[in-house]
Design a protein around this motif. Structure first.
Motif, PDB file in Angstrom:
ATOM      1  N   GLY A  81       0.254  -1.113 -15.228  1.00 21.11           N
ATOM      2  CA  GLY A  81      -0.825  -0.373 -14.599  1.00 21.11           C
ATOM      3  C   GLY A  81      -1.292  -0.879 -13.256  1.00 21.11           C
ATOM      4  N   ASP A  82      -0.688  -1.941 -12.719  1.00 19.66           N
ATOM      5  CA  ASP A  82      -1.163  -2.485 -11.448  1.00 19.66           C
ATOM      6  C   ASP A  82      -1.073  -1.469 -10.312  1.00 19.66           C
ATOM      7  N   ALA A  83      -0.006  -0.694 -10.262  1.00 15.64           N
ATOM      8  CA  ALA A  83       0.152   0.268  -9.164  1.00 15.64           C
ATOM      9  C   ALA A  83      -0.991   1.270  -9.155  1.00 15.64           C
ATOM     10  N   GLU A  84      -1.392   1.737 -10.331  1.00 16.49           N
ATOM     11  CA  GLU A  84      -2.509   2.682 -10.416  1.00 16.49           C
ATOM     12  C   GLU A  84      -3.818   2.014 -10.017  1.00 16.49           C
ATOM     13  N   LEU A  85      -4.032   0.793 -10.468  1.00 12.05           N
ATOM     14  CA  LEU A  85      -5.276   0.085 -10.141  1.00 12.05           C
ATOM     15  C   LEU A  85      -5.394  -0.174  -8.645  1.00 12.05           C
ATOM     16  N   LEU A  86      -4.256  -0.413  -7.999  1.00 17.20           N
ATOM     17  CA  LEU A  86      -4.284  -0.700  -6.567  1.00 17.20           C
ATOM     18  C   LEU A  86      -4.597   0.536  -5.731  1.00 17.20           C
ATOM     19  N   GLU A  87      -4.565   1.712  -6.328  1.00 22.59           N
ATOM     20  CA  GLU A  87      -5.013   2.911  -5.628  1.00 22.59           C
ATOM     21  C   GLU A  87      -6.536   3.001  -5.608  1.00 22.59           C
ATOM     22  N   LEU A  88      -7.204   2.163  -6.412  1.00 25.83           N
ATOM     23  CA  LEU A  88      -8.639   2.275  -6.603  1.00 25.83           C
ATOM     24  C   LEU A  88      -9.405   1.028  -6.184  1.00 25.83           C
ATOM     25  N   ALA A  89      -8.792  -0.149  -6.313  1.00 20.10           N
ATOM     26  CA  ALA A  89      -9.447  -1.400  -5.933  1.00 20.10           C
ATOM     27  C   ALA A  89      -9.344  -1.614  -4.424  1.00 20.10           C
ATOM     28  N   THR A  90     -10.229  -2.445  -3.875  1.00 23.64           N
ATOM     29  CA  THR A  90     -10.153  -2.784  -2.452  1.00 23.64           C
ATOM     30  C   THR A  90      -9.677  -4.221  -2.232  1.00 23.64           C
ATOM     31  N   SER A  91      -9.757  -5.062  -3.264  1.00 27.83           N
ATOM     32  CA  SER A  91      -9.239  -6.430  -3.195  1.00 27.83           C
ATOM     33  C   SER A  91      -8.502  -6.745  -4.491  1.00 27.83           C
ATOM     34  N   ALA A  92      -7.435  -7.535  -4.384  1.00 28.16           N
ATOM     35  CA  ALA A  92      -6.655  -7.920  -5.554  1.00 28.16           C
ATOM     36  C   ALA A  92      -6.641  -9.435  -5.681  1.00 28.16           C
ATOM     37  N   ASN A  93      -6.903  -9.911  -6.887  1.00 22.98           N
ATOM     38  CA  ASN A  93      -6.798 -11.336  -7.207  1.00 22.98           C
ATOM     39  C   ASN A  93      -5.476 -11.531  -7.945  1.00 22.98           C
ATOM     40  N   ILE A  94      -4.527 -12.176  -7.297  1.00 24.65           N
ATOM     41  CA  ILE A  94      -3.161 -12.218  -7.818  1.00 24.65           C
ATOM     42  C   ILE A  94      -2.885 -13.546  -8.505  1.00 24.65           C
TER      43      ILE A  94
END
Length: 264
Positions: free
Chosen positions: A24-37
């Motif tokens: 689900g990361d690809a979908e979440l990255l359409e909505l989040a503005t920052s990612a903690n990897i």
């Protein structure tokens, strides 16, 4: 507290390992503005780190390091007895790994947010908090530090001269002292996406959030976390983005916000 007009939405990403790929990361990255990897200790591996950084770069999502404790079996959520020096070394090591992938993919590391037990331990332990802030500062003082609003880690970030984003949680319950209700306790995770979104917007507008015991906890948030491994993470992010839009609050990365500039 001034009324919020912008807010960062951060989400934990890349939390797989080997054959166990993050879902689900690809979908979440359409909505989040920052990612903690994830940087390889609690989760993540070189291939997943590279892939996640590449996805962030393609979508204009701010890349952040999510260093955790070396406990993949416990997903970094079990307390460990570590010294301040060990915390420093772990954080430097993990930031460096993700920073290299960011550079290789033509983007830049923007922030650091400790993961799980390391984050919660540093929220109340000044020695660990100062060690983590010092690790971030020594690697790159331009990096922002994401820390639980009102915590020892937030104070350590300010002492170190770092841009420090006070963090609130959309999907977690609070104690009256501003710390998070431990995951093993009933009601610690807010599963109702609609309720979590409405609660978050009210928190940003009013400057406080109800604690589990009914008391009010003051919150001055620059960034809001939605846990990427949550069962309803995508639904919560969608509802949160819509609720923010209706409230006139713009979602944008902390590194690009006015609050970020003011913390220099």
């Amino acid at each position: 507290m001034e009324r919020k007009t912008t807010i960062d939405i951060n989400c934990d990403m890349g939390e797989g390992f080997g054959a166990y790929r993050p879902r689900g990361d690809a979908e979440l990255l359409e909505l989040a503005t920052s990612a903690n990897i994830a940087c390889g200790f609690h989760a993540g591996d070189p291939a997943i780190m590279r892939e996640t950084v590449r996805l962030c770069a393609a979508r204009g999502v701010a890349v952040g390091a999510h260093p955790g404790l070396p406990d993949p079996l416990g997903f970094g959520r079990r307390d460990m007895r570590i010294s301040a020096q060990e915390a420093y070394d772990m954080v430097v090591y993990q930031i460096g790994a993700l920073q290299a992938f960011a550079q290789a993919e033509g983007t830049a590391l923007r922030h650091v947010k400790p993961h799980g037990a390391l984050y919660n331990m540093a929220a109340v332990d000044r020695g660990l908090a100062d060690a983590i802030a010092d690790a971030v500062r020594r690697v790159d003082p331009r990096l922002a530090l994401f820390a639980l609003a009102g915590s020892e880690l937030a104070a350590a970030g300010r002492r170190a001269g770092l841009r420090t984003a006070g963090e609130a949680f959309a999907d977690r319950a609070y104690r009256r002292d501003g710390t998070l209700v431990p995951r093993g306790e009933p009601g610690a995770v807010i599963a109702d996406a609609s309720a979590a979104a409405a609660r978050t917007v009210a928190m940003l507008q009013n400057g406080f959030v109800p604690a589990a015991d009914g008391s009010a906890v003051a919150i001055d948030a620059d960034t809001v976390c939605v846990h990427g491994d949550g069962e309803h993470a995508a639904a919560l992010l969608r509802q949160l983005r819509e609720a923010l839009r209706e409230a006139g609050i713009e979602a944008k990365p902390f590194s690009a916000s006015e609050s970020g500039k003011n913390r220099l």
